[in-house]
Design a protein around this motif. Structure first.
Motif, PDB file in Angstrom:
ATOM      1  N   LYS A   1      49.195  69.569 -34.211  1.00 10.63           N
ATOM      2  CA  LYS A   1      49.549  68.068 -33.861  1.00 10.63           C
ATOM      3  C   LYS A   1      51.179  67.898 -33.894  1.00 10.63           C
ATOM      4  N   ARG A   2      51.909  68.695 -34.563  1.00  8.59           N
ATOM      5  CA  ARG A   2      53.393  68.581 -34.611  1.00  8.59           C
ATOM      6  C   ARG A   2      53.671  68.993 -32.983  1.00  8.59           C
TER       7      ARG A   2
ATOM      8  N   TYR B   1      59.534  66.735 -35.364  1.00 11.80           N
ATOM      9  CA  TYR B   1      58.658  65.570 -35.823  1.00 11.80           C
ATOM     10  C   TYR B   1      58.004  66.259 -37.295  1.00 11.80           C
ATOM     11  N   ILE B   2      57.793  65.292 -38.138  1.00  6.28           N
ATOM     12  CA  ILE B   2      57.049  65.533 -39.423  1.00  6.28           C
ATOM     13  C   ILE B   2      56.103  64.372 -39.617  1.00  6.28           C
ATOM     14  N   GLU B   3      54.732  64.541 -39.677  1.00  7.38           N
ATOM     15  CA  GLU B   3      54.102  63.409 -40.153  1.00  7.38           C
ATOM     16  C   GLU B   3      53.490  63.554 -41.584  1.00  7.38           C
ATOM     17  N   PHE B   4      53.343  62.558 -42.399  1.00  4.69           N
ATOM     18  CA  PHE B   4      53.051  62.369 -43.686  1.00  4.69           C
ATOM     19  C   PHE B   4      51.601  61.748 -43.610  1.00  4.69           C
TER      20      PHE B   4
ATOM     21  N   ILE C   1      67.830  60.768 -37.371  1.00  2.51           N
ATOM     22  CA  ILE C   1      66.361  60.800 -37.973  1.00  2.51           C
ATOM     23  C   ILE C   1      65.736  59.601 -38.221  1.00  2.51           C
ATOM     24  N   VAL C   2      64.780  59.151 -37.722  1.00  4.15           N
ATOM     25  CA  VAL C   2      64.170  57.887 -37.884  1.00  4.15           C
ATOM     26  C   VAL C   2      62.705  58.133 -38.697  1.00  4.15           C
ATOM     27  N   SER C   3      62.550  56.827 -39.463  1.00  7.87           N
ATOM     28  CA  SER C   3      61.000  56.983 -40.251  1.00  7.87           C
ATOM     29  C   SER C   3      60.350  55.623 -39.644  1.00  7.87           C
ATOM     30  N   GLY C   4      59.174  55.974 -39.952  1.00  5.40           N
ATOM     31  CA  GLY C   4      58.303  54.599 -39.695  1.00  5.40           C
ATOM     32  C   GLY C   4      56.898  55.294 -39.151  1.00  5.40           C
ATOM     33  N   LYS C   5      56.029  54.270 -38.807  1.00  6.89           N
ATOM     34  CA  LYS C   5      54.741  54.546 -38.485  1.00  6.89           C
ATOM     35  C   LYS C   5      54.906  55.437 -37.152  1.00  6.89           C
TER      36      LYS C   5
END
Length: 212
Positions: free
Chosen positions: A122-123, A135-138, A197-201
């Protein structure tokens, strides 16, 4: 830390833990596998990881964390994980190779289930299709993305760009060429060539990275 199963995943994990200063007990049923890594771990032992009594003799029950690195042998994976749960190990991590495998591990009480091949796939897919550097998905569809500052946002303070309002993401850190990362603030001014570095959906971070 105890790592049970020293295949590619277990071996890589055990060696990384050692490089970080942890003491690692590695256990595998294969004598050949153990011999190859024995001098690189704190302790490496040949034993049947599915046998609870064997694990008790190795004092695995005294560890507060243990990882089941077995993936392809479903029965061995589940029996090993079950033995750790029965012994009361506080934090049990286990590798899963499918959704059903992950579901069963969760049902028997494993605290943390990981799917390294799936997660890495996925990454990499996100990195390949976009302009992301990392890219890191939580959980719950949340992600953090490392990318370059988009042209429309450079030369102005972050507070003046309305990035959060217009794009649904938050710039949390910034790195200038030749410097380290620092926390971003409303008065931080982005320059061409900056890494952010940005965060969000997930989808919002994907769209934002495509603007870079």
């Amino acid at each position: 830390m105890a790592v049970l199963g020293l295949g590619r995943f277990g071996k890589s994990l055990a060696l990384e833990l050692m490089s970080q200063g942890a003491e690692v007990l590695g256990v595998d049923a294969s004598d050949a596998v153990v011999q190859k890594i024995a001098n690189r771990l704190t302790h490496a032992v040949v034993a049947d990881t599915t046998d609870e009594e064997s694990l008790r003799q190795l004092s695995v029950h005294e560890f507060d964390r243990a990882v089941v690195g077995i993936g392809s042998d479903l029965e061995a994976s589940l029996l090993t994980a079950s033995a750790l749960i029965n012994m009361g190990v506080a934090n049990v991590w286990a590798k899963a190779i499918s959704n059903s495998h992950a579901k069963i591990l969760t049902q028997i009480g494993v605290h943390h289930v990981v799917r390294p091949e799936h997660d890495m796939g996925k990454r990499v897919a996100h990195l390949v299709r976009g302009r992301m550097i990392d890219y890191i998905e939580f959980d719950d569809g949340f992600a953090m993305v490392k990318t370059t500052a988009p042209a429309f946002a450079t030369g102005r303070s972050l507070g003046a760009t309305s990035i959060r309002t217009d794009h649904g993401v938050t710039v949390v850190a910034i790195k200038r060429p030749g410097e380290g990362f620092t926390y971003a603030a409303a008065d931080t001014i982005l320059h061409p060539g900056d890494t952010i570095i940005v965060s969000g959906k997930v989808r919002d971070t994907e769209r934002f990275a495509e603007l870079s």
